[in-house]
Structure formats: C-alpha cells, structure tokens
Design a protein around this motif. Structure first.
Motif, PDB file in Angstrom:
ATOM      1  N   ASP A  47       0.888  -1.146   0.212  1.00 29.12           N
ATOM      2  CA  ASP A  47       0.023   0.207  -0.162  1.00 29.12           C
ATOM      3  C   ASP A  47       0.873   1.145   0.220  1.00 29.12           C
ATOM      4  N   GLY A  48       2.130   1.138   0.032  1.00 28.42           N
ATOM      5  CA  GLY A  48       3.061   2.363   0.139  1.00 28.42           C
ATOM      6  C   GLY A  48       3.093   2.909   1.353  1.00 28.42           C
ATOM      7  N   VAL A  49       2.645   2.414   2.501  1.00 35.10           N
ATOM      8  CA  VAL A  49       2.894   2.700   3.730  1.00 35.10           C
ATOM      9  C   VAL A  49       4.313   2.937   4.217  1.00 35.10           C
ATOM     10  N   ILE A  50       4.728   1.827   4.070  1.00 28.58           N
ATOM     11  CA  ILE A  50       6.208   1.421   4.178  1.00 28.58           C
ATOM     12  C   ILE A  50       7.093   1.591   2.991  1.00 28.58           C
ATOM     13  N   GLU A  51       7.920   2.576   2.687  1.00 30.46           N
ATOM     14  CA  GLU A  51       8.468   3.146   1.632  1.00 30.46           C
ATOM     15  C   GLU A  51       9.754   2.149   1.339  1.00 30.46           C
ATOM     16  N   ARG A  52      10.476   1.782   2.532  1.00 32.02           N
ATOM     17  CA  ARG A  52      11.726   1.153   2.398  1.00 32.02           C
ATOM     18  C   ARG A  52      12.054   1.034   3.703  1.00 32.02           C
TER      19      ARG A  52
END
Length: 165
Positions: A47-52
């Motif tokens: 979902d893009g909450v954790i980017e990296r």
C-alpha cells in the motif's frame, strides 16, 4: 490512503525502532500471530505505507561534520526541475517545497565549512531556477526517528491525517 488500525500503528512503531526485527519477535511484540504480522507488513509495503527499510547513519561518524539548511527562492513553476537537479547533488540529503519567505529548503551535509561553501556557491546556486539562497549552519542537532515523538506518537495515539492528505 490505506486504513491503518491500532495493530498496524504498533507494527510501524516497532519497525521504526528496529527494522531488522524478526517476524516472530514483531508478532510477539504486537500480540498477533506470525502469519498475521507477515501479512500486515506485506500489505503496508504494497500500500506504500512502508516505503523502504534503511539504516540511519551518524553523519559525523562518516566524515560529514558540517550540517546546514539552505533556503532558496526559485523562479515560478521551476520546483520540479530544481528538485530533480538538487536530488543529484552530493551532500543534499533532503529537499522540501515550502511556504513563507523561501520556496525551497534543503538539508545538506558536508565534510567541513569550506566544502559547504563550495556546495552552496558552485552547486546549489548554479541550479537553473534558483534565484537566491540563505544558508544556516547547524551548531548541534537532535535527530529523532519517526517512531519516537512527533508524527509517530500522534499516529500511534490514533490521530487522523488532515483532510486531503
């Protein structure tokens, strides 16, 4: 925007504190099964909450003892070109479009003040679209991580994002 519940918030706080935590330990810390923890982390990534996942390095320990904020006024409608150019300049760590007296603020780290001078005068001021700069040298800093204080505390306490964000 994905829906984040209390368990997701706990997972995020734990990962910010230690991104190398095992799934087993993460699950135990947030009181869910290992399969549930794994599925939630996978969803937060998808979902893009954790980017990296990354390491936070102490700049002074790798020879970057001088830190400064460089504020810039830029030509109208040049934000993206300026940001793209600054992204490729060694020493520029963070770039933000801002409101107020200046349009852009960049966090920069260099070996010393002579390298800072060269970075500002030769690299940043040469960026097409940059009209003026003002540099503020950082004398000391506290570098809190996302999971400690500030936005993360508000998020962990259930704060909702502002409308439209």
């Amino acid at each position: 925007m994905s829906r984040i519940d209390a368990v997701d918030r706990q997972i995020l706080t734990e990962l910010v504190g230690d991104a190398r935590v095992s799934m087993r330990d993460l699950a135990a810390r947030v009181h869910v099964s290992r399969a549930n923890a794994y599925a939630r982390v996978r969803r937060l990534i998808d979902d893009g909450v954790i980017e990296r996942f990354t390491a936070q390095v102490a700049p002074e320990e790798v020879g970057l003892g001088t830190t400064a904020y460089v504020s810039m006024r830029i030509q109208q409608n040049s934000w993206q070109a300026v940001a793209d150019h600054l992204s490729g300049v060694p020493g520029v760590e963070h770039i933000a479009l801002c409101s107020g007296d200046f349009d852009v603020v960049a966090l920069v780290r260099t070996r010393d003040t002579s390298h800072l001078r060269d970075l500002v005068l030769e690299d940043i001021r040469a960026v097409p679209g940059v009209v003026t700069t003002r540099t503020v040298v950082v004398l000391d800093e506290v570098r809190p991580v996302f999971g400690v204080g500030g936005a993360a505390t508000a998020m962990a306490n259930g704060a909702e994002p502002a409308p439209g964000s």
